[in-house]
Design an enzyme around this catalytic site. Structure first.
Site, mmCIF file in Angstrom:
data_model
loop_
_atom_site.group_PDB
_atom_site.id
_atom_site.type_symbol
_atom_site.label_atom_id
_atom_site.label_comp_id
_atom_site.label_asym_id
_atom_site.label_seq_id
_atom_site.Cartn_x
_atom_site.Cartn_y
_atom_site.Cartn_z
ATOM 1 N N ARG A 1 3.188 7.528 10.130
ATOM 2 C CA ARG A 1 2.853 9.363 9.923
ATOM 3 C C ARG A 1 1.836 9.569 10.925
ATOM 4 N NH1 ARG A 1 3.282 12.346 4.822
ATOM 5 N NH2 ARG A 1 4.919 10.738 4.352
ATOM 6 N N ASP B 1 0.668 -1.153 0.028
ATOM 7 C CA ASP B 1 -0.052 0.009 0.178
ATOM 8 C C ASP B 1 0.813 1.172 0.043
ATOM 9 O OD1 ASP B 1 1.077 -0.098 2.613
ATOM 10 O OD2 ASP B 1 -0.728 -0.808 3.608
ATOM 11 N N GLU C 1 -0.452 -9.056 -1.388
ATOM 12 C CA GLU C 1 -0.988 -8.468 0.011
ATOM 13 C C GLU C 1 -2.219 -7.722 -0.218
ATOM 14 O OE1 GLU C 1 0.974 -5.586 2.737
ATOM 15 O OE2 GLU C 1 1.081 -7.493 4.026
#
Ligand code: UDP
Length: 377
Positions: free
Chosen positions: A208, A99, A121
């Protein structure tokens, strides 16, 4: 007929680790295909360091990262670079993992050039496209672009089915991260703290959404656990990102039972996980790997796109409020029965054969028959 070229695209540390076993698997079949390891260079040192465990280096490195780039700048540079490499090498298949921004551009780059894209995935989801940011968006775009989806578990497969992706293109493979952890665990010695007889608690935090105040809370909670339990050595493997270090060092940098260490290269990190009694982490990969060794993980996030570990009892979501982390940490460190229950749960993430399944399915889609492995579901 010339052998089809297969792009295995990576950009960050977790992709390097999870794609390495897939790349090694295709290399075993290099008489029928030509696998190329393509790096965007979204991460630099830690990517090369992780690949070293597997004896791999990128065949192409776009080296797109520049300090202080915005997400849009990283995306533009990487997409241009991938587009150029697709034009140059004319791959028959492009594979991306997970991702990241690199995954997003691998999917888009393949789509624009009309090359089939396989998503490793696939199907991890939270319920909001903005969290985790930008990963949830990236993986949804990757799914829209994919010709073959390789969800690691039945939960992630069901997410894809719910979004009406073609069921005949979806295959539950297990997570290639388990293939990687098995490879790494089976090589080398245990080098960590041979003379220390207490319990090692491992901390990793880099996400993050945890930058700033949440990370401060995490560090304060870890410090409190060290102060509460005198047999504990806290080892914080610090992500290279300066934003993370600016928070961790002032809070954890001055205690004789806390080690702030540079991020160990993958094989050593796997050994460090094996040496640990408890892991505090906001990392996705670590949540999947630790259960393979029966090590409990307290997940320093409010949501997870990996609920299988929570359901199986190997991981617990504890968020980023200091009191909660301290309470949950104490509940395990201070209660052998609670600890044992969590440490005995069985890993739901794979059997170490995901890469073989992906190799079989990709080559089959190109009309090349190679040995099959039964699917993970
Ligand atoms: N890892 C590593 N060294 C470290 C910390 C993590 O090799 O110091 C490995 C870890 O085993 C896992 C991957 O890096 O395979 C996870 O990467 P990260 O936490 O950066 O990303 P995430 O999984 O959260 O996307």
């Amino acid at each position: 007929m010339s052998k089809p070229t297969i792009f295995c695209v990576i950009g960050t540390r977790p992709e390097a680790i999870k794609v390495a076993p897939v790349m090694l698997e295709f290399k075993k079949f290099s008489d029928v295909c030509n696998p190329l390891l393509i790096s965007t260079g979204q991460h630099k040192e830690i990517l090369y360091q992780s690949l070293a465990t597997f004896g791999l280096t990128p065949d192409e490195d776009l080296a797109i990262m520049q300090h202080g780039s915005t997400l849009a700048q990283v995306t533009c540079r990487a997409l241009e670079g991938i587009d150029r490499l697709i034009a140059q090498h004319e791959p028959a298949y492009v594979l991306g993992q997970g991702d990241t921004t690199t995954t997003l551009v691998a999917a888009m780059g393949a789509f624009y050039r009309n090359v089939p894209f396989g998503h490793i995935e696939a199907g991890l989801r939270t319920d909001t496209v903005r969290n985790p940011f930008p990963e949830e968006y990236n993986r949804r775009v990757a799914s829209v672009s994919a010709d073959l989806h390789f969800p690691p578990t039945t939960w992630s497969r069901d997410n894809l089915l719910r979004e009406h992706h073609d069921p005949s293109k979806i295959f539950v493979t297990g997570n290639t991260g388990i293939d990687a952890v098995v490879l790494a665990a089976n090589q080398g010695e245990q080098p960590w703290y041979p003379d220390f007889t207490g319990r090692v608690v491992l901390l990793t935090t880099h996400r993050r959404e945890n930058w700033g105040e949440p990370q401060k809370n995490i560090a304060k909670a870890a410090l409190e656990l060290v102060n509460r339990y005198p047999d504990i050595l806290l080892v914080a493997a610090m992500h290279p990102n300066p934003t993370v270090r600016e928070v961790l060092i002032p809070i954890l940098g001055n205690h004789d039972r806390i080690k702030l260490i540079e991020p160990p290269e993958y094989e050593l990190f796997v050994k460090l996980m094996q040496r640990s009694s408890l892991i505090l982490s906001d990392s996705g990969g670590v949540q999947e790997e630790a259960p393979a060794f029966g090590i409990p993980v307290l997940v320093l996030r409010d949501t997870t796109e990996r609920p299988e570990g929570v359901t199986a009892g190997t991981a617990k979501l504890v968020g980023t409020v200091a009191e909660r982390i301290i309470d949950e940490g104490s509940a395990l460190l201070g209660d052998p029965a609670a600890y044992k229950a969590m440490a005995n749960a069985v890993s739901p993430y794979g059997d170490g054969k995901a890469s073989e399944r992906i190799r079989y399915l990709v080559l089959k889609s190109l009309g090349i028959e190679t040995p099959a492995v039964p699917m993970w579901d």
